[in-house]
Design an enzyme around this catalytic site. Structure first.
Site, mmCIF file in Angstrom:
data_model
loop_
_atom_site.group_PDB
_atom_site.id
_atom_site.type_symbol
_atom_site.label_atom_id
_atom_site.label_comp_id
_atom_site.label_asym_id
_atom_site.label_seq_id
_atom_site.Cartn_x
_atom_site.Cartn_y
_atom_site.Cartn_z
ATOM 1 N N VAL A 11 27.681 45.609 36.615
ATOM 2 C CA VAL A 11 26.806 44.107 36.422
ATOM 3 C C VAL A 11 27.194 43.822 35.300
ATOM 4 O O VAL A 11 26.930 44.452 33.911
ATOM 5 C CB VAL A 11 25.377 44.453 36.794
ATOM 6 C CG1 VAL A 11 24.512 43.175 36.133
ATOM 7 C CG2 VAL A 11 25.023 44.894 38.054
ATOM 8 N N ASP A 12 27.616 42.639 34.988
ATOM 9 C CA ASP A 12 27.834 41.638 33.493
ATOM 10 C C ASP A 12 26.763 41.196 33.055
ATOM 11 O O ASP A 12 26.558 40.182 33.996
ATOM 12 C CB ASP A 12 29.375 40.937 33.626
ATOM 13 C CG ASP A 12 30.407 41.992 33.784
ATOM 14 O OD1 ASP A 12 30.278 43.002 33.619
ATOM 15 O OD2 ASP A 12 31.418 41.121 33.830
ATOM 16 N N ALA A 58 36.252 46.625 40.846
ATOM 17 C CA ALA A 58 35.469 45.596 41.685
ATOM 18 C C ALA A 58 36.345 44.320 41.746
ATOM 19 O O ALA A 58 36.628 43.587 42.643
ATOM 20 C CB ALA A 58 34.228 45.268 41.404
ATOM 21 N N GLU A 97 38.805 53.091 34.250
ATOM 22 C CA GLU A 97 37.359 53.104 34.100
ATOM 23 C C GLU A 97 36.488 54.190 35.104
ATOM 24 O O GLU A 97 35.267 53.880 35.288
ATOM 25 C CB GLU A 97 36.634 51.686 34.356
ATOM 26 C CG GLU A 97 37.047 50.635 33.464
ATOM 27 C CD GLU A 97 36.643 49.179 33.485
ATOM 28 O OE1 GLU A 97 36.436 48.618 32.352
ATOM 29 O OE2 GLU A 97 36.284 48.771 34.348
ATOM 30 N N THR A 121 51.979 42.193 31.670
ATOM 31 C CA THR A 121 51.436 40.646 31.906
ATOM 32 C C THR A 121 51.224 40.344 30.291
ATOM 33 O O THR A 121 50.706 40.986 29.653
ATOM 34 C CB THR A 121 50.225 40.784 32.888
ATOM 35 O OG1 THR A 121 48.999 41.536 31.962
ATOM 36 C CG2 THR A 121 50.259 41.193 34.026
ATOM 37 N N GLY A 146 44.057 39.256 34.809
ATOM 38 C CA GLY A 146 44.859 40.343 35.051
ATOM 39 C C GLY A 146 44.585 40.914 36.098
ATOM 40 O O GLY A 146 45.329 41.514 37.059
ATOM 41 N N ASP A 147 43.033 40.923 36.514
ATOM 42 C CA ASP A 147 42.877 41.630 38.140
ATOM 43 C C ASP A 147 43.448 40.826 38.966
ATOM 44 O O ASP A 147 43.649 41.458 40.202
ATOM 45 C CB ASP A 147 41.155 41.691 37.758
ATOM 46 C CG ASP A 147 40.606 42.635 36.746
ATOM 47 O OD1 ASP A 147 41.313 43.721 36.510
ATOM 48 O OD2 ASP A 147 39.598 42.448 36.272
HETATM 49 P P1 ATP Z 1 41.956 39.496 31.107
HETATM 50 O O1 ATP Z 1 41.780 40.792 30.507
HETATM 51 O O2 ATP Z 1 41.778 38.122 30.612
HETATM 52 O O3 ATP Z 1 41.615 39.614 32.690
HETATM 53 P P2 ATP Z 1 44.692 40.432 30.893
HETATM 54 O O4 ATP Z 1 44.730 40.512 29.535
HETATM 55 O O5 ATP Z 1 44.574 41.728 31.596
HETATM 56 O O6 ATP Z 1 43.738 39.372 31.500
HETATM 57 P P3 ATP Z 1 46.741 38.554 30.995
HETATM 58 O O7 ATP Z 1 48.179 39.091 30.651
HETATM 59 O O8 ATP Z 1 46.122 37.693 30.065
HETATM 60 O O9 ATP Z 1 46.062 39.602 31.626
HETATM 61 O O10 ATP Z 1 47.064 37.688 32.291
HETATM 62 C C1 ATP Z 1 47.419 38.139 33.316
HETATM 63 C C2 ATP Z 1 48.397 37.145 34.287
HETATM 64 O O11 ATP Z 1 47.579 35.661 34.288
HETATM 65 C C3 ATP Z 1 49.413 36.389 33.311
HETATM 66 O O12 ATP Z 1 50.589 37.341 33.572
HETATM 67 C C4 ATP Z 1 49.832 34.972 33.896
HETATM 68 O O13 ATP Z 1 50.528 34.840 35.043
HETATM 69 C C5 ATP Z 1 48.226 34.607 34.017
HETATM 70 N N1 ATP Z 1 47.548 34.126 33.110
HETATM 71 C C6 ATP Z 1 47.161 34.477 32.121
HETATM 72 N N2 ATP Z 1 46.546 33.467 31.209
HETATM 73 C C7 ATP Z 1 47.067 32.431 31.542
HETATM 74 C C8 ATP Z 1 46.899 30.920 31.078
HETATM 75 N N3 ATP Z 1 46.426 30.648 30.022
HETATM 76 N N4 ATP Z 1 47.674 30.070 31.862
HETATM 77 C C9 ATP Z 1 48.310 30.280 33.059
HETATM 78 N N5 ATP Z 1 48.600 31.542 33.218
HETATM 79 C C10 ATP Z 1 47.738 32.502 32.608
#
Ligand code: ATP
Length: 309
Positions: free
Chosen positions: A13-14, A43, A141, A222, A253-254
């Site tokens: 829960v956030d 989740a 996690e 990513t 990322g998720d």
């Molecule tokens: P988070 O922790 O914020 O959930 P993350 O750090 O695990 O994300 P990121 O690499 O930031 O993952 O983002 C995952 C994917 O989402 C990227 O590869 C891209 O395709 C998309 N993405 C992230 N930020 C953006 C953005 N500002 N505009 C467009 N696409 C984005």
């Protein structure tokens, strides 16, 4: 054909405390607002897989509290099968306490609670599922020995395993790497594993090379609004992100991982195409508030991609 995905991982829960400025040590301040939402990497990824159209099971433990009920309800509402979401008696559901200031910076304190009580026995109890479903996704996690047991079981049955090595660690046990088909770190997680800071396409390539040397054939790093670097036997490419105005990147990322898993062929022959769909899905998620509610459905992604053409 509908993909069948098992996600093993955390649910939290956030609770977000919205504040003007962070409190100083010893200081008492008032929150501007307090909000609650479902979270946890496991989740979120399960919900992304389900929204992308895959048949999705989540394996997890929650506590004997109302939060556990809240989480299970949220997962179900997004179409995730919660048969293997179990309650640990006398325990608390995972909880992330987030302080968010007006500049958009956050501090997070996590109580892992029941997430750390997932056991190898829980994996054995789900063996029919793990050995018959298409792919298994896990993160860091929940206890690592549980992930190792699940990946070993899935690989023996010839299934695909995807490791999202988050939160960042500097080392992954060899036994886990041995059973990992695809690793999906973000920029920070990759750099921590390889010791090579990511600055450009060439440092992405050297990061991927190092990750291959650890024994993983398929690497996806990513890289936020710059895209996702794919490195496999057939592809070596930075798939660009879609240009959008981001309002909240939590869960980007998720979303990417859920969509990638859902769209990959069983023989992993279409990495680039699957990454493009995942990237389009994440680009929609970052334009909306929240992690779980911001994840688009397959139909929304399809429509957006049709409009792009
Ligand atoms: P988070 O922790 O914020 O959930 P993350 O750090 O695990 O994300 P990121 O690499 O930031 O993952 O983002 C995952 C994917 O989402 C990227 O590869 C891209 O395709 C998309 N993405 C992230 N930020 C953006 C953005 N500002 N505009 C467009 N696409 C984005």
């Amino acid at each position: 054909l509908m993909k069948k995905i098992v996600v093993i991982g955390s649910s939290n829960v956030d609770t977000t405390l919205h504040v003007k400025d962070f409190p100083k040590p010893g200081e008492t301040i008032n929150a501007l607002e307090v909000s609650t939402a479902g979270g946890g990497k496991g989740a979120n990824q399960a919900i992304a897989a389900a929204k992308s159209g895959a048949e999705t099971y989540f394996i997890n433990r929650v506590g004997e509290d109302s939060e556990g009920g809240f989480i299970t309800h949220q997962l179900k509402s997004y179409g995730v099968d919660t048969t293997y979401v179990q309650t640990t008696m006398g325990s608390k559901t995972g909880h992330a306490f987030i302080t968010l200031n007006e500049a958009g910076q956050n501090d997070i304190v996590i109580d892992h609670g029941a997430n750390y009580e997932l056991t190898v026995e829980d994996i054995q109890a789900a063996s029919d599922l793990i050995t018959s479903w298409d792919c298994v996704i896990a993160q860091f996690e929940t206890p690592i020995e549980v992930t190792i047991a699940a990946f070993k079981m899935a690989k023996k049955a010839g299934k695909i395993t995807i490791l999202n090595p988050a939160p960042a660690v500097d080392k992954i046990p060899d036994e886990l790497l041995k059973y990992t088909d695809i690793i999906t770190p973000n920029e920070t997680e990759s750099a921590k594993l390889t010791g090579i800071p990511i600055k450009d396409k060439s440092t992405l390539a050297t990061n991927a090379e190092k990750l291959h040397l650890l024994g993983v054939k398929n690497v996806v790093i990513t890289y936020g609004d710059k895209g996702a670097y794919i490195s496999t036997a057939d592809v070596e490419e930075l798939v660009p992100a879609y240009k959008v105005k981001a309002t909240d990147t939590t869960g980007a990322g998720d979303t990417f991982i859920g969509y990638l898993a859902s769209n990959l062929n069983a023989d992993l022959s279409n990495f680039e195409e699957a990454a493009k769909i995942a990237s389009r899905a994440s680009s929609i998620a970052v334009q909306r508030l929240g992690a779980q509610p911001s994840i688009p459905t397959a139909k929304e992604v399809e429509n957006a991609m049709e409009d792009d053409e």
